[in-house]
Each structure stands twice: as structure tokens, then as C-alpha cells.
Design an enzyme around this catalytic site. Structure first.
Site, PDB file in Angstrom:
ATOM      1  N   GLY A   1       0.727  -1.143  -0.064  1.00 20.55           N
ATOM      2  CA  GLY A   1      -0.143   0.098  -0.084  1.00 20.55           C
ATOM      3  C   GLY A   1       0.827   1.142  -0.039  1.00 20.55           C
TER       4      GLY A   1
ATOM      5  N   SER B   1       1.352   8.209   1.764  1.00 19.57           N
ATOM      6  CA  SER B   1       0.495   6.940   1.990  1.00 19.57           C
ATOM      7  C   SER B   1       0.886   6.867   3.544  1.00 19.57           C
ATOM      8  CB  SER B   1       0.983   5.823   1.239  1.00 19.57           C
ATOM      9  OG  SER B   1       0.560   6.067  -0.161  1.00 19.57           O
TER      10      SER B   1
ATOM     11  N   ASP C   1      -1.443  -7.495  -6.957  1.00 23.51           N
ATOM     12  CA  ASP C   1      -2.812  -7.008  -6.831  1.00 23.51           C
ATOM     13  C   ASP C   1      -3.825  -7.838  -6.206  1.00 23.51           C
ATOM     14  OD1 ASP C   1      -5.557  -6.238  -7.531  1.00 23.51           O
ATOM     15  OD2 ASP C   1      -5.192  -6.005  -9.470  1.00 23.51           O
ATOM     16  N   VAL C   2      -4.178  -7.409  -5.160  1.00 25.83           N
ATOM     17  CA  VAL C   2      -4.843  -8.487  -4.050  1.00 25.83           C
ATOM     18  C   VAL C   2      -6.200  -8.946  -4.938  1.00 25.83           C
ATOM     19  CG1 VAL C   2      -3.764  -7.765  -1.875  1.00 25.83           C
ATOM     20  CG2 VAL C   2      -6.041  -6.559  -2.742  1.00 25.83           C
TER      21      VAL C   2
ATOM     22  N   ALA D   1     -12.914   1.306  -2.801  1.00 29.27           N
ATOM     23  CA  ALA D   1     -14.354   0.811  -3.059  1.00 29.27           C
ATOM     24  C   ALA D   1     -14.607   1.824  -4.493  1.00 29.27           C
ATOM     25  CB  ALA D   1     -15.119   1.435  -1.849  1.00 29.27           C
TER      26      ALA D   1
ATOM     27  N   TYR E   1     -19.059   7.726   3.791  1.00 31.42           N
ATOM     28  CA  TYR E   1     -18.115   6.611   3.905  1.00 31.42           C
ATOM     29  C   TYR E   1     -18.778   5.271   3.340  1.00 31.42           C
ATOM     30  CZ  TYR E   1     -13.853   4.390   5.596  1.00 31.42           C
ATOM     31  OH  TYR E   1     -12.565   3.690   5.428  1.00 31.42           O
TER      32      TYR E   1
ATOM     33  N   LYS F   1     -14.985  -2.000   6.212  1.00 32.83           N
ATOM     34  CA  LYS F   1     -13.987  -1.812   7.378  1.00 32.83           C
ATOM     35  C   LYS F   1     -14.472  -2.681   8.632  1.00 32.83           C
ATOM     36  CE  LYS F   1     -10.587   1.032   5.609  1.00 32.83           C
ATOM     37  NZ  LYS F   1      -9.320   0.226   5.239  1.00 32.83           N
TER      38      LYS F   1
ATOM     39  N   THR G   1      -4.533  11.416   1.763  1.00 30.74           N
ATOM     40  CA  THR G   1      -3.981  10.465   1.030  1.00 30.74           C
ATOM     41  C   THR G   1      -4.451  10.515  -0.254  1.00 30.74           C
ATOM     42  OG1 THR G   1      -4.929   8.686   1.776  1.00 30.74           O
ATOM     43  CG2 THR G   1      -2.983   9.152   2.957  1.00 30.74           C
ATOM     44  N   LEU G   2      -4.046   9.849  -1.285  1.00 33.91           N
ATOM     45  CA  LEU G   2      -4.599   9.738  -2.447  1.00 33.91           C
ATOM     46  C   LEU G   2      -6.088   8.818  -2.339  1.00 33.91           C
ATOM     47  CD1 LEU G   2      -1.627   8.791  -4.979  1.00 33.91           C
ATOM     48  CD2 LEU G   2      -3.153  10.794  -4.957  1.00 33.91           C
TER      49      LEU G   2
HETATM   50  O1  0WD Z   1      -7.821   9.193   6.209  1.00 31.10           O
HETATM   51  C1  0WD Z   1      -7.029   8.051   5.598  1.00 31.10           C
HETATM   52  N1  0WD Z   1      -6.234   8.252   4.540  1.00 31.10           N
HETATM   53  C2  0WD Z   1      -7.363   6.658   6.318  1.00 31.10           C
HETATM   54  C3  0WD Z   1      -6.953   5.752   5.698  1.00 31.10           C
HETATM   55  C4  0WD Z   1      -8.053   6.826   7.566  1.00 31.10           C
HETATM   56  C5  0WD Z   1      -8.183   5.466   8.191  1.00 31.10           C
HETATM   57  C6  0WD Z   1      -7.811   4.435   7.393  1.00 31.10           C
HETATM   58  N2  0WD Z   1      -7.148   4.439   6.261  1.00 31.10           N
HETATM   59  C7  0WD Z   1      -6.907   3.256   5.295  1.00 31.10           C
HETATM   60  C8  0WD Z   1      -7.381   3.157   4.104  1.00 31.10           C
HETATM   61  O2  0WD Z   1      -8.774   2.844   4.118  1.00 31.10           O
HETATM   62  C9  0WD Z   1      -6.411   1.947   3.641  1.00 31.10           C
HETATM   63  O3  0WD Z   1      -6.821   0.684   4.059  1.00 31.10           O
HETATM   64  O4  0WD Z   1      -5.427   3.219   5.477  1.00 31.10           O
HETATM   65  C10 0WD Z   1      -5.264   2.416   4.350  1.00 31.10           C
HETATM   66  C11 0WD Z   1      -4.087   2.936   3.434  1.00 31.10           C
HETATM   67  O5  0WD Z   1      -4.533   4.056   2.737  1.00 31.10           O
HETATM   68  P1  0WD Z   1      -4.052   5.741   2.356  1.00 31.10           P
HETATM   69  O6  0WD Z   1      -2.519   5.637   2.905  1.00 31.10           O
HETATM   70  O7  0WD Z   1      -4.916   6.619   2.841  1.00 31.10           O
HETATM   71  O8  0WD Z   1      -4.178   5.393   0.749  1.00 31.10           O
HETATM   72  P2  0WD Z   1      -3.012   5.528  -0.371  1.00 31.10           P
HETATM   73  O9  0WD Z   1      -2.041   6.172  -0.309  1.00 31.10           O
HETATM   74  O10 0WD Z   1      -4.014   5.903  -1.708  1.00 31.10           O
HETATM   75  O11 0WD Z   1      -2.899   3.787  -0.539  1.00 31.10           O
HETATM   76  C12 0WD Z   1      -3.935   2.933  -0.479  1.00 31.10           C
HETATM   77  C13 0WD Z   1      -3.580   1.863  -1.594  1.00 31.10           C
HETATM   78  C14 0WD Z   1      -4.255   2.361  -2.865  1.00 31.10           C
HETATM   79  O12 0WD Z   1      -4.044   3.225  -3.560  1.00 31.10           O
HETATM   80  P3  0WD Z   1      -5.229   3.678  -4.833  1.00 31.10           P
HETATM   81  O13 0WD Z   1      -5.247   5.333  -4.368  1.00 31.10           O
HETATM   82  O14 0WD Z   1      -4.829   3.515  -5.925  1.00 31.10           O
HETATM   83  O15 0WD Z   1      -6.706   2.877  -4.338  1.00 31.10           O
HETATM   84  O16 0WD Z   1      -4.156   0.736  -1.576  1.00 31.10           O
HETATM   85  C15 0WD Z   1      -3.677  -0.081  -2.754  1.00 31.10           C
HETATM   86  C16 0WD Z   1      -3.427   0.978  -3.591  1.00 31.10           C
HETATM   87  O17 0WD Z   1      -1.886   1.214  -3.662  1.00 31.10           O
HETATM   88  N3  0WD Z   1      -4.443  -0.911  -3.363  1.00 31.10           N
HETATM   89  C17 0WD Z   1      -4.398  -2.186  -3.550  1.00 31.10           C
HETATM   90  N4  0WD Z   1      -3.268  -2.977  -3.577  1.00 31.10           N
HETATM   91  C18 0WD Z   1      -3.261  -4.032  -4.016  1.00 31.10           C
HETATM   92  N5  0WD Z   1      -4.300  -4.564  -4.887  1.00 31.10           N
HETATM   93  C19 0WD Z   1      -5.350  -2.645  -4.435  1.00 31.10           C
HETATM   94  C20 0WD Z   1      -5.388  -3.817  -4.988  1.00 31.10           C
HETATM   95  N6  0WD Z   1      -6.365  -4.264  -5.834  1.00 31.10           N
HETATM   96  N7  0WD Z   1      -6.260  -1.566  -4.577  1.00 31.10           N
HETATM   97  C21 0WD Z   1      -5.648  -0.576  -3.891  1.00 31.10           C
END
Ligand code: 0WD
Length: 256
Positions: free
Chosen positions: A13, A19, A64-65, A95, A157, A164, A195-196
């Protein structure tokens, strides 16, 4: 010498240096861990290779999960580089856009529900299961990232909140399944961080403002705040902690 010296950790991730997984990698690296990384999609590969270099790692694997074959291949490849694994960080969530905006029922569909649960919830125990042969016999730990939307209704959400909630339940069932082998499973419920992934959530900036105004610490958390707690939970300092969701949210969940 840091408290993760000698530990080998796989981090998923890391998509950008904003991130949450990047903050976790940074804290674990500072504490002496050896790191390996996964990325999803070829267009992100070079970027993740660069981040890995920053942390002294040259192990960067596609995963890719959504694909069982890629999950299996990740650990087949990792086993060629490492003789075992001490920790796995699951920092993955996705999502479809319509399922994380507006009215919950309007955005609900069988397909968006399936995708959100598949990518954001199923993938954690699936990765843990695939990692198990490499973790067996070691004081290992698996860790995921969750959000308050699993416990309470958070505007927009929606379906992700259901995914979650499933993810948080999986932490407890994983703890029960892995515990007899001395392997721990925990989650961090992080406060909102820009984050993204977060930018896909409608009105995210108003959530940040609300938390800053009302959380006991009167500020939002950073990826460093989350990273430090993650490093602790992955380490033997947390040897007695499993099946737990730790809030790293400036205390916001206590006042909602
Ligand atoms: O406010 C927030 N940012 C919060 C995030 C608050 C509380 C929890 N979280 C959680 C998110 O729900 C997630 O589970 O933390 C985790 C990491 O999130 P992040 O750091 O905010 O997000 P980001 O830097 O965008 O990384 C999440 C990544 C994906 O990014 P994109 O934007 O492409 O969806 O999850 C990965 C990908 O790198 N991801 C996958 N990895 C493997 N296989 C897949 C997949 N199919 N789909 C997404």
C-alpha cells in the site's frame, strides 16, 4: 539499535510519500527493520522501487490483491530473498466511487459491495494465509489499517464502512487462528489523513476540519503518528497485544 532490529517486514500500500504505509515504512526503517514492498499496477512500479531504495530495500514485488495468483506469487518470490517473515502490513483499501459518496442506499449495488469487501477486507486474511508458511516458527505479527466509519456512521463513507467492519472482525478471527502459533494480528484505526485514497471520499476536507476542532488533541494525526504505533505493534514490545484495534486519531473516537 532499534526495537525492530532483525525483523523482516513486508509492506503493502505504499503509493506515494503521503501514504500511511510510507509513514509505517519510515518508522519501521528507523527502528532497524529490513523491508520489502508490494505495488499494484506497472505504472507505480518505478515510484515504489525509488521509495524502497530510500529504505535500503531492493525487494519490490507486484501484488494486486484482486488476483489469487498474484498473492501466491508474492510469497513465492519473497521466499527466494528471505528465509522467513516477521511482519506484514496491510494498507490497502478500495471502493467504487459511487459507493463512497452521498446516500448509502443510493450508492449501494451488489457489485460495488463485492469489490469494496474483496479489495479492502478479504485481502487481509488472504495475505496472512499466504504469508503463514514464511511466518511459522517466528514471533511474527500482521497489521491492518481501518477507520472509524466501521464503528459509526461517517458521512459518505457508506459501503466502505461495512467493508472496514468486516476487516476489523477479521483482526479478531485472525488473532484467534494465529495466536496458538505465537503470531499476532492487530489493526490501527487511523484518524483522517489527506492521502490519494482519502481524496476519493467526498467532502474529506470538512472531516479534517471537524476532527481538528473537536478531537481531544485539537489536531489531525500524521502518517508519522500512525507509523510509530505501527512499528510498536509489529515489534516484540507488543508481544502481549493481539486481536486489538488501536485508535490513532487524536482521541476523536472518544468524543463522537
Ligand atoms: O484518512 C485516511 N487516509 C485513512 C486511511 C484513515 C483510516 C484508514 N485508512 C486506511 C485506508 O482505508 C487503507 O486501508 O489506510 C489504508 C491506506 O490508505 P492511504 O494511505 O490513505 O491510501 P493510499 O496512499 O491511496 O493507498 C491505498 C492503496 C491504493 O491506492 P489507490 O489510490 O490506487 O486505491 O491501496 C492499494 C493502492 O496502492 N490498493 C491495492 N493494493 C493491492 N491490490 C489494491 C489492490 N487491488 N487496490 C488498492
Amino acid at each position: 539499535m532499534g526495537f525492530l532490529t532483525g525483523k523482516k517486514l513486508l509492506i503493502t500500500g505504499v503509493l506515494s510519500n503521503r501514504s500511511i504505509a510510507y509513514g509505517i515504512a519510515k518508522a519501521c526503517h528507523q527502528q532497524g527493520a529490513e523491508l520489502a514492498f508490494t505495488y499494484v499496477g506497472d505504472r507505480f512500479k518505478d515510484r515504489v522501487v525509488e521509495f524502497a531504495n530510500d529504505f535500503g530495500s531492493n525487494i519490490v514485488l507486484p501484488c494486486d490483491v484482486a488476483e489469487d495468483s498474484q498473492i501466491d506469487a508474492t510469497f513465492t518470490e519473497l521466499a527466494k530473498a528471505w528465509d522467513g517473515l516477521d511482519g506484514l502490513v496491510h494498507s490497502i483499501g478500495f471502493a467504487p466511487r459511487e459507493a463512497i459518496a452521498g446516500d448509502f442506499l443510493e450508492g449501494l449495488s451488489r457489485e460495488s459491495f463485492r469489490i469494496a469487501h474483496d479489495i479492502s477486507a478479504y485481502s487481509f486474511p488472504a495475505l496472512a494465509k499466504a504469508a503463514l508458511p514464511m511466518m511459522t516458527g517466528r514471533q511474527a505479527a500482521v497489521l491492518t489499517l481501518t477507520y472509524l466509519g466501521a464503528e459509526k456512521v461517517v458521512p459518505n463513507y457508506n459501503t466502505m464502512g461495512l467493508a472496514k467492519a468486516s476487516l476489523e472482525a477479521s483482526v479478531r478471527y485472525l488473532a484467534s487462528s494465529l495466536g496458538p502459533m505465537g503470531i499476532r494480528a492487530n489493526g490501527i484505526s487511523a484518524g483522517p489523513i489527506k492521502t490519494l485514497a482519502a481524496s476519493g471520499i467526498k467532502d474529506f476536507s470538512s472531516i479534517l476540519k471537524f476532527v481538528e476542532a473537536h478531537a481531544p488533541l485539537r489536531r489531525n494525526v500524521t502518517i508519522e503518528d500512525v507509523g510509530n504505533v505501527a512499528a510498536f505493534l509489529l515489534s516484540d514490545l507488543a508481544a502481549g497485544v493481539t486481536g486489538e484495534i488501536t485508535h490513532v486519531d487524536s482521541g476523536f473516537s472518544t468524543v463522537t
